[in-house]
Design a protein around this motif. Structure first.
Motif, PDB file in Angstrom:
ATOM      1  N   THR A  26     -40.613 -10.452   4.889  1.00 49.61           N
ATOM      2  CA  THR A  26     -41.552 -11.480   4.424  1.00 49.61           C
ATOM      3  C   THR A  26     -41.067 -12.904   4.677  1.00 49.61           C
ATOM      4  O   THR A  26     -41.769 -13.851   4.308  1.00 49.61           O
ATOM      5  CB  THR A  26     -41.822 -11.303   2.918  1.00 49.61           C
ATOM      6  OG1 THR A  26     -40.577 -11.388   2.196  1.00 49.61           O
ATOM      7  CG2 THR A  26     -42.462  -9.959   2.638  1.00 49.61           C
ATOM      8  N   ARG A  27     -39.897 -13.059   5.300  1.00 52.28           N
ATOM      9  CA  ARG A  27     -39.410 -14.415   5.574  1.00 52.28           C
ATOM     10  C   ARG A  27     -39.253 -14.663   7.071  1.00 52.28           C
ATOM     11  O   ARG A  27     -38.523 -15.563   7.485  1.00 52.28           O
ATOM     12  CB  ARG A  27     -38.087 -14.687   4.850  1.00 52.28           C
ATOM     13  CG  ARG A  27     -38.197 -14.691   3.326  1.00 52.28           C
ATOM     14  CD  ARG A  27     -39.285 -15.615   2.821  1.00 52.28           C
ATOM     15  NE  ARG A  27     -39.083 -16.992   3.195  1.00 52.28           N
ATOM     16  CZ  ARG A  27     -40.045 -17.887   3.332  1.00 52.28           C
ATOM     17  NH1 ARG A  27     -41.302 -17.535   3.153  1.00 52.28           N
ATOM     18  NH2 ARG A  27     -39.758 -19.140   3.663  1.00 52.28           N
ATOM     19  N   ASN A  28     -39.930 -13.881   7.894  1.00 50.82           N
ATOM     20  CA  ASN A  28     -40.095 -14.256   9.298  1.00 50.82           C
ATOM     21  C   ASN A  28     -41.123 -15.378   9.357  1.00 50.82           C
ATOM     22  O   ASN A  28     -42.109 -15.354   8.609  1.00 50.82           O
ATOM     23  CB  ASN A  28     -40.646 -13.075  10.115  1.00 50.82           C
ATOM     24  CG  ASN A  28     -39.706 -11.894  10.158  1.00 50.82           C
ATOM     25  OD1 ASN A  28     -38.556 -12.022  10.550  1.00 50.82           O
ATOM     26  ND2 ASN A  28     -40.193 -10.724   9.770  1.00 50.82           N
ATOM     27  N   PHE A  29     -40.932 -16.342  10.241  1.00 47.79           N
ATOM     28  CA  PHE A  29     -42.014 -17.313  10.458  1.00 47.79           C
ATOM     29  C   PHE A  29     -41.847 -18.045  11.784  1.00 47.79           C
ATOM     30  O   PHE A  29     -40.745 -18.267  12.268  1.00 47.79           O
ATOM     31  CB  PHE A  29     -42.142 -18.314   9.301  1.00 47.79           C
ATOM     32  CG  PHE A  29     -40.891 -19.076   8.935  1.00 47.79           C
ATOM     33  CD1 PHE A  29     -40.410 -20.109   9.736  1.00 47.79           C
ATOM     34  CD2 PHE A  29     -40.204 -18.784   7.766  1.00 47.79           C
ATOM     35  CE1 PHE A  29     -39.284 -20.823   9.383  1.00 47.79           C
ATOM     36  CE2 PHE A  29     -39.062 -19.491   7.409  1.00 47.79           C
ATOM     37  CZ  PHE A  29     -38.605 -20.521   8.218  1.00 47.79           C
ATOM     38  N   PHE A  30     -42.979 -18.347  12.373  1.00 43.69           N
ATOM     39  CA  PHE A  30     -43.076 -19.235  13.531  1.00 43.69           C
ATOM     40  C   PHE A  30     -44.525 -19.664  13.636  1.00 43.69           C
ATOM     41  O   PHE A  30     -45.391 -19.204  12.871  1.00 43.69           O
ATOM     42  CB  PHE A  30     -42.572 -18.574  14.826  1.00 43.69           C
ATOM     43  CG  PHE A  30     -43.110 -17.206  15.110  1.00 43.69           C
ATOM     44  CD1 PHE A  30     -44.390 -17.021  15.594  1.00 43.69           C
ATOM     45  CD2 PHE A  30     -42.320 -16.079  14.908  1.00 43.69           C
ATOM     46  CE1 PHE A  30     -44.884 -15.764  15.877  1.00 43.69           C
ATOM     47  CE2 PHE A  30     -42.803 -14.809  15.184  1.00 43.69           C
ATOM     48  CZ  PHE A  30     -44.096 -14.648  15.667  1.00 43.69           C
TER      49      PHE A  30
END
Length: 482
Positions: free
Chosen positions: A377-381
């Motif tokens: 849940t803390r992947n981001f781009f």
């Protein structure tokens, strides 16, 4: 002016105005939809040939990508490992064979193959056929009795199966099964319940398929309203056999099946083979074990009696993207790291993927990757980063074929049929709690190709309603004015 002529003129005018509505107009309407008030939205649509921005909304805003992240992992795997790369699983005997008795152990040594014993991948021997194959190899070696153990060896990837950022509510379920050196049956079991006719009643467990020795399931499940679907969750830890089932399944009169994660695939594989041998009249004196419980063994002295080779990586990538399989993506991440010389205890790190992206000239300053599958849940781009990546990979036709095709394959098979998008739009979907995303390519009738990414976080409407709105936007990306 006659009324009929007036109506005709208005119709022509409306059609003309509709034809002039651009992709950017549709994006603006989507972003301003009152149903999405308060949601975080990042959209980017570019021409893959020129890189020109065709449309966008907060395109540089970072969002959780969910399973669209698998596009990154699979692309890096195809480049680093090669589309013909294969995984091997070996069956060894360590000891001496005298008068039909093996004084020693049988080892099943995994090489990371995520498809071993898969019930879904075409051309792959299923669980029972793999057990038959290994039993046959053992008896063909002249072994009628094992004065020792059957040992499942998953040391190839170490013990770090699930990614550290995966939620507790996921890791006991099939989609949260960790990636290990020895995987079997895609590391899941079927769990059958007998439905009940009254909301609130406890649906009893019927059985697991296959049987998982030692698994203890505490059933706290309840019956939900008819048509409410699978809202059941299995709570369990890696290598932990004391699991709890919570949530609901719908009322009914039949059997309802969910899928859970096998706690220790290496041990489970050894237990299955041990049982297969005993049923074939080959006695085994000691209980099945895994390398984790017995420690390291000198396998250099062992004799290989069977080597199983997986399908090529291209087929592994197909299953990863077409069916959004988390296990396969996590195996690919670890295999990439291993190929780059990363030590075993760091194989789940995403550094190799991020380094590859940076070396490709992509802007990774605002990119965070915690796993290979997008379940964390803390992947981001941003959407803009994704379309830049898609433009960079536009010429990789074999990899691109693994992305679901609207109306034809994978998760998009049942959607946008009979529209201009059918057979022209490739889209990888992603979904988590309050997260929906799509990314892929649109081959338009005018000959242009667009790369797109649509990411929505923190929405409050029903997920299926948002999915429908996103499908309509993707349809317009295929046909609206540029």
């Amino acid at each position: 002016m006659p009324q009929l002529l007036l109506i005709l003129l208005f119709s022509i005018l409306n059609l003309s105005l509709a034809a002039q509505v651009s992709v950017q107009d549709h994006i603006r309407n989507f972003a301003q939809d009152p149903d999405l008030a308060g949601a975080v939205i990042s959209i980017s649509v570019i021409d893959t040939e020129t890189g020109r921005m065709v449309g966008g909304h907060q395109s540089q805003l970072t969002c959780i990508p969910a399973s669209t992240q698998k596009l990154l992992t699979t692309a890096v795997a195809m480049d680093v490992l090669g589309e013909d790369h294969r995984f091997t699983t070996k069956l060894l005997v360590v000891g001496t064979i005298e008068d039909g008795t093996l004084n020693g152990d049988i080892h099943i040594v995994g090489g990371g193959d995520p498809s071993l014993g898969s019930p879904y991948l075409d051309g792959v021997p299923g669980l029972n056929k793999m057990m038959d194959r290994w039993r046959s190899a053992i008896t063909s070696a002249g072994i009628r009795k094992v004065n020792g153990r059957v040992i499942g060896d998953g040391s190839y990837f170490g013990t770090d199966g699930p990614a550290g950022g995966w939620p507790w509510s996921d890791i006991g379920n099939y989609y949260g099964a960790g990636a290990y050196g020895l995987n079997i049956h895609e590391n899941f079991y079927f769990l059958d319940f007998l439905q009940r006719g009254r909301v609130g009643d406890i649906p009893p467990i019927q059985r697991t398929r296959p049987e998982v020795p030692g698994l203890k399931l505490t059933n706290e499940l309840r019956s939900g309203p008819r048509g409410s679907g699978d809202q059941a969750y299995i709570f369990g830890a890696p290598f932990g056999y004391d699991n709890f089932i919570r949530g609901t399944i719908p009322v009914g009169t039949g059997r309802f099946t969910i899928k859970g994660a096998i706690p220790d695939p290496a041990l489970f594989t050894a237990q299955l083979l041990c049982r297969e041998l005993k049923e074939a009249g080959v006695s085994v004196s000691l209980p099945a074990e895994s390398n984790r419980t017995i420690g390291d063994t000198d396998l250099a002295k062992g004799q290989v009696i069977d080597t199983y080779i997986s399908p090529p990586l291209s087929e592994i990538v197909d299953r990863t993207n077409l069916r959004s399989n988390n296990l396969y993506a996590e195996v690919l991440l670890r295999e990439i790291s291993k190929a780059r010389g990363v030590e075993t205890h760091e194989l789940s790190s995403t550094k190799v993927v991020k380094d590859w992206l940076a070396a490709a000239g992509l802007p990774v300053g605002a990119v965070r990757l915690e796993d290979g599958s997008g379940l964390a849940t803390r992947n981001f781009f941003s959407a803009e980063f994704m379309t830049s990546f898609l433009r960079h990979r536009r010429g990789e036709l074999r990899w691109r074929a693994s992305i679901p095709l609207a109306g034809r394959t994978g998760s998009m098979r049942g959607y946008l049929k009979g529209t201009v998008a059918e057979g022209r739009l490739r889209a990888k979907s992603g979904s988590l709690g309050a997260v929906r995303a799509y990314a892929g390519y649109a081959d338009r009738k005018d000959g242009s190709q667009l790369a797109f990414a649509i990411m929505v976080n923190n929405f409050t409407i029903e997920s299926r309603d948002l999915r429908n709105k996103m499908h309509l936007l993707m349809l317009e990306i295929c046909r609206a004015q540029l």
